[in-house]
Design an enzyme around this catalytic site. Sequence first.
Site, PDB file in Angstrom:
ATOM      1  N   TYR A 147       0.776  -1.233   0.061  1.00  0.00           N
ATOM      2  CA  TYR A 147      -0.021  -0.193   0.053  1.00  0.00           C
ATOM      3  C   TYR A 147       0.993   1.187   0.081  1.00  0.00           C
ATOM      4  O   TYR A 147       0.346   2.502  -0.489  1.00  0.00           O
ATOM      5  CB  TYR A 147      -1.017  -0.159   1.086  1.00  0.00           C
ATOM      6  CG  TYR A 147      -1.997  -1.032   1.094  1.00  0.00           C
ATOM      7  CD1 TYR A 147      -3.204  -0.924   0.503  1.00  0.00           C
ATOM      8  CD2 TYR A 147      -1.693  -2.287   1.770  1.00  0.00           C
ATOM      9  CE1 TYR A 147      -4.113  -1.669   0.568  1.00  0.00           C
ATOM     10  CE2 TYR A 147      -2.684  -3.317   1.568  1.00  0.00           C
ATOM     11  CZ  TYR A 147      -4.133  -3.067   0.903  1.00  0.00           C
ATOM     12  OH  TYR A 147      -4.754  -3.955   1.088  1.00  0.00           O
ATOM     13  N   PRO A 173       0.216   7.381   3.217  1.00  0.00           N
ATOM     14  CA  PRO A 173      -0.668   8.161   4.208  1.00  0.00           C
ATOM     15  C   PRO A 173      -0.128   9.479   4.187  1.00  0.00           C
ATOM     16  O   PRO A 173       1.103   9.862   4.356  1.00  0.00           O
ATOM     17  CB  PRO A 173      -0.715   7.394   5.380  1.00  0.00           C
ATOM     18  CG  PRO A 173      -0.323   6.318   4.951  1.00  0.00           C
ATOM     19  CD  PRO A 173       0.519   5.921   3.982  1.00  0.00           C
ATOM     20  N   SER A 195      -2.093  11.759  -0.798  1.00  0.00           N
ATOM     21  CA  SER A 195      -2.910  10.880  -1.545  1.00  0.00           C
ATOM     22  C   SER A 195      -4.220  11.947  -1.952  1.00  0.00           C
ATOM     23  O   SER A 195      -3.887  13.096  -1.320  1.00  0.00           O
ATOM     24  CB  SER A 195      -3.416   9.856  -0.767  1.00  0.00           C
ATOM     25  OG  SER A 195      -4.046  10.047   0.457  1.00  0.00           O
ATOM     26  N   ILE A 196      -4.923  11.606  -2.674  1.00  0.00           N
ATOM     27  CA  ILE A 196      -5.905  12.409  -3.147  1.00  0.00           C
ATOM     28  C   ILE A 196      -7.052  12.160  -1.913  1.00  0.00           C
ATOM     29  O   ILE A 196      -7.522  11.317  -1.716  1.00  0.00           O
ATOM     30  CB  ILE A 196      -6.560  12.006  -4.464  1.00  0.00           C
ATOM     31  CG1 ILE A 196      -5.393  12.352  -5.691  1.00  0.00           C
ATOM     32  CG2 ILE A 196      -7.708  13.001  -4.696  1.00  0.00           C
ATOM     33  CD1 ILE A 196      -5.818  11.625  -7.071  1.00  0.00           C
ATOM     34  N   ASN A 220      -7.012   4.339  -3.717  1.00  0.00           N
ATOM     35  CA  ASN A 220      -7.856   3.143  -3.186  1.00  0.00           C
ATOM     36  C   ASN A 220      -8.795   3.712  -2.329  1.00  0.00           C
ATOM     37  O   ASN A 220      -8.822   4.415  -1.478  1.00  0.00           O
ATOM     38  CB  ASN A 220      -6.860   2.695  -2.120  1.00  0.00           C
ATOM     39  CG  ASN A 220      -7.439   1.350  -1.458  1.00  0.00           C
ATOM     40  OD1 ASN A 220      -7.869   0.427  -1.896  1.00  0.00           O
ATOM     41  ND2 ASN A 220      -7.698   1.563  -0.040  1.00  0.00           N
ATOM     42  N   GLU A 221     -10.101   3.266  -2.774  1.00  0.00           N
ATOM     43  CA  GLU A 221     -11.502   3.794  -2.061  1.00  0.00           C
ATOM     44  C   GLU A 221     -11.542   5.325  -1.828  1.00  0.00           C
ATOM     45  O   GLU A 221     -11.867   5.731  -0.800  1.00  0.00           O
ATOM     46  CB  GLU A 221     -11.501   3.122  -0.752  1.00  0.00           C
ATOM     47  CG  GLU A 221     -11.777   1.745  -0.838  1.00  0.00           C
ATOM     48  CD  GLU A 221     -12.199   0.855   0.479  1.00  0.00           C
ATOM     49  OE1 GLU A 221     -12.228   1.433   1.268  1.00  0.00           O
ATOM     50  OE2 GLU A 221     -11.896  -0.512   0.579  1.00  0.00           O
ATOM     51  N   ASP A 243     -16.802  -1.640  -1.980  1.00  0.00           N
ATOM     52  CA  ASP A 243     -18.337  -2.107  -2.456  1.00  0.00           C
ATOM     53  C   ASP A 243     -19.424  -1.232  -1.887  1.00  0.00           C
ATOM     54  O   ASP A 243     -20.266  -1.882  -1.083  1.00  0.00           O
ATOM     55  CB  ASP A 243     -18.284  -3.682  -2.231  1.00  0.00           C
ATOM     56  CG  ASP A 243     -19.327  -4.097  -2.504  1.00  0.00           C
ATOM     57  OD1 ASP A 243     -19.973  -4.018  -3.922  1.00  0.00           O
ATOM     58  OD2 ASP A 243     -19.849  -5.163  -1.940  1.00  0.00           O
ATOM     59  N   GLU A 245      -9.215  -6.486  -2.393  1.00  0.00           N
ATOM     60  CA  GLU A 245      -8.929  -6.961  -1.011  1.00  0.00           C
ATOM     61  C   GLU A 245     -10.535  -7.927  -1.006  1.00  0.00           C
ATOM     62  O   GLU A 245     -11.519  -7.651  -1.582  1.00  0.00           O
ATOM     63  CB  GLU A 245      -9.263  -6.084  -0.100  1.00  0.00           C
ATOM     64  CG  GLU A 245      -8.296  -5.006   0.234  1.00  0.00           C
ATOM     65  CD  GLU A 245      -8.307  -3.748   0.993  1.00  0.00           C
ATOM     66  OE1 GLU A 245      -7.474  -3.095   0.971  1.00  0.00           O
ATOM     67  OE2 GLU A 245      -9.449  -3.719   1.464  1.00  0.00           O
ATOM     68  N   TYR A 305      -7.055 -10.047   2.302  1.00  0.00           N
ATOM     69  CA  TYR A 305      -6.614  -8.963   3.230  1.00  0.00           C
ATOM     70  C   TYR A 305      -6.592  -9.737   4.489  1.00  0.00           C
ATOM     71  O   TYR A 305      -7.364 -10.278   5.004  1.00  0.00           O
ATOM     72  CB  TYR A 305      -7.581  -7.763   3.097  1.00  0.00           C
ATOM     73  CG  TYR A 305      -7.120  -6.737   4.121  1.00  0.00           C
ATOM     74  CD1 TYR A 305      -6.059  -5.865   3.763  1.00  0.00           C
ATOM     75  CD2 TYR A 305      -7.602  -6.366   5.439  1.00  0.00           C
ATOM     76  CE1 TYR A 305      -5.779  -4.780   4.556  1.00  0.00           C
ATOM     77  CE2 TYR A 305      -7.128  -5.666   6.344  1.00  0.00           C
ATOM     78  CZ  TYR A 305      -6.389  -4.677   5.707  1.00  0.00           C
ATOM     79  OH  TYR A 305      -5.829  -3.854   6.561  1.00  0.00           O
TER      80      TYR A 305
END
Length: 536
Positions: free
Chosen positions: A92, A121, A124-125, A160-161, A202, A263, A295
Amino acid sequence: MKGFGIAAAAAALFVSSASAAIDPIVIKGSKFFYKTNGTQFFMKGVAYQQDVSTNSSATVAVKYTDPLTDTSGCDRDIPNLIKLNTNTIRVYAIDPTGSHDYCMNKLADAGIYVIADLSQPGESINRDDPEWTDDLYNRYTSVVDVMQKYDNVLGFFAGNEVSNAPNNTDASAFVKAAVRDMKAYIKQKAYRTIGVGYATNDDASIREPLANYFNCGDDVADAIDFWGYNIYSWCGDSSFQQSGYDVRTQEFENYTVPVFFAEYGCNTPSPRKFTEVQALYGSKMTGVWSGGIVYMYFQEANNFGLVSVSGSNAKTLADFNNLSSQIAKVTPSGVKMADYTPTNTKVRDCPSVSGTTWAAKATPLPPAANPALCGCMVDSLTCVVDGSVNEDDYSDLFGVVCGLDGSPCAGITHNGTTGTYGAYGMCNATEQLNFALNQYANSQSTGGCDFSGSAKTKATAAATGNCKALMSQAGSAGTGTVTSAPTGAAGSAASGSATKTGAAGAVTVPSFNVGLMQLGIYVFGAALSGMAMILL
């Protein structure tokens, strides 16, 4: 004995620096293949990183350890990954300053590929105040630069999400811009073709428009190369129907790029049974899905671990044994690359902006992050933020200057919902603030570069060469369209005036997606907080 020691050391050095031989993974249509032998590739993966948030919208810098620089950790863990028949790990947060040779070669020797997130961390956006900036561009490209040389790098995640609810789907515009720019960068640098994708959560309310948005438009330049799905709907002794796997499979049966579980592994009940493995690698799913990534490897407070690690010791847990038993039973059946002609070649239609479900306009995307342009712009300014101003106060200062007459912030606009972007909206926070302060100061006949000591004047140099061409495209108000591709190199001022070391990634620029009355309230609030500057 001494001579043997020197020879052994030399051999070890060679092993650690040479690239281990492994067949790269390539994409054709909606499937992965081994490049040389043409066999279809199904991920049997494990998420592999300790003590790092998987939420890429974090805005506070967090210390992390890149597991691919931890040689003793790789020696400890790779045997366990082999026992799980692992052929893919997901990492990650990569430290681009570290050496990855030893672990990447050990992984290659074990037939294990890596899919790496480009963010970390704090860099990131941010879904709550999204932007795609030259700082993030430099972070992402630095990871690409250090990882592209390894043939067992399968791909990169540009996010990621990031969008995880209808009210923050505007952030997806900036993630898609990141996908576009990383694809262009890999091509510009003549690197081996490596896919760039996105990992989504999801969420029922946005799962369809998200998948459509990242697949629509120019599939070569802008769209994702693969789609990762973080899904935890199969819990315990569930089923293909009860888990919703049947519906998800139908939704992606005509998707134009590979899809896989980025994941998976619901941990209720615990220990996990991993009965979903039989479905994921069975005949009902392998025609659509390219496997998945469990995961995760390390046991932590969230109780998702396969292994409990303490120093050099690694104790396999019940989850590990259950996964090992299930994964050993599967032999996914695929197609040979030479025999495969993709029929699902039509990309999805772009979702329209809707007040309840979708907030990212399909075109235009945010401008390409261009460190050279931002550096050139800062070089040209006569009024910039004073170095004594704390970056925590930037938002209030933006609130003041962007509420003043003359539209000083038009050139730094970045609104994913309306598709309105200033040429400098992709610069970092300090660069954008410099531009806004300078725009206002230049609009005042008597000058205005003070803001009660928050701004200062500086010498400027006339733009020449590439800088002149870039800034001409941007225009004096910063509202033009820059068509020149980023070179990845900042102008001379960028490193000195852009940001303070280690802090830039956590600073975001308010997007000011508000009406005039709301903006007035914001500026009034800034005045009450003591940040309304006296304009001199």
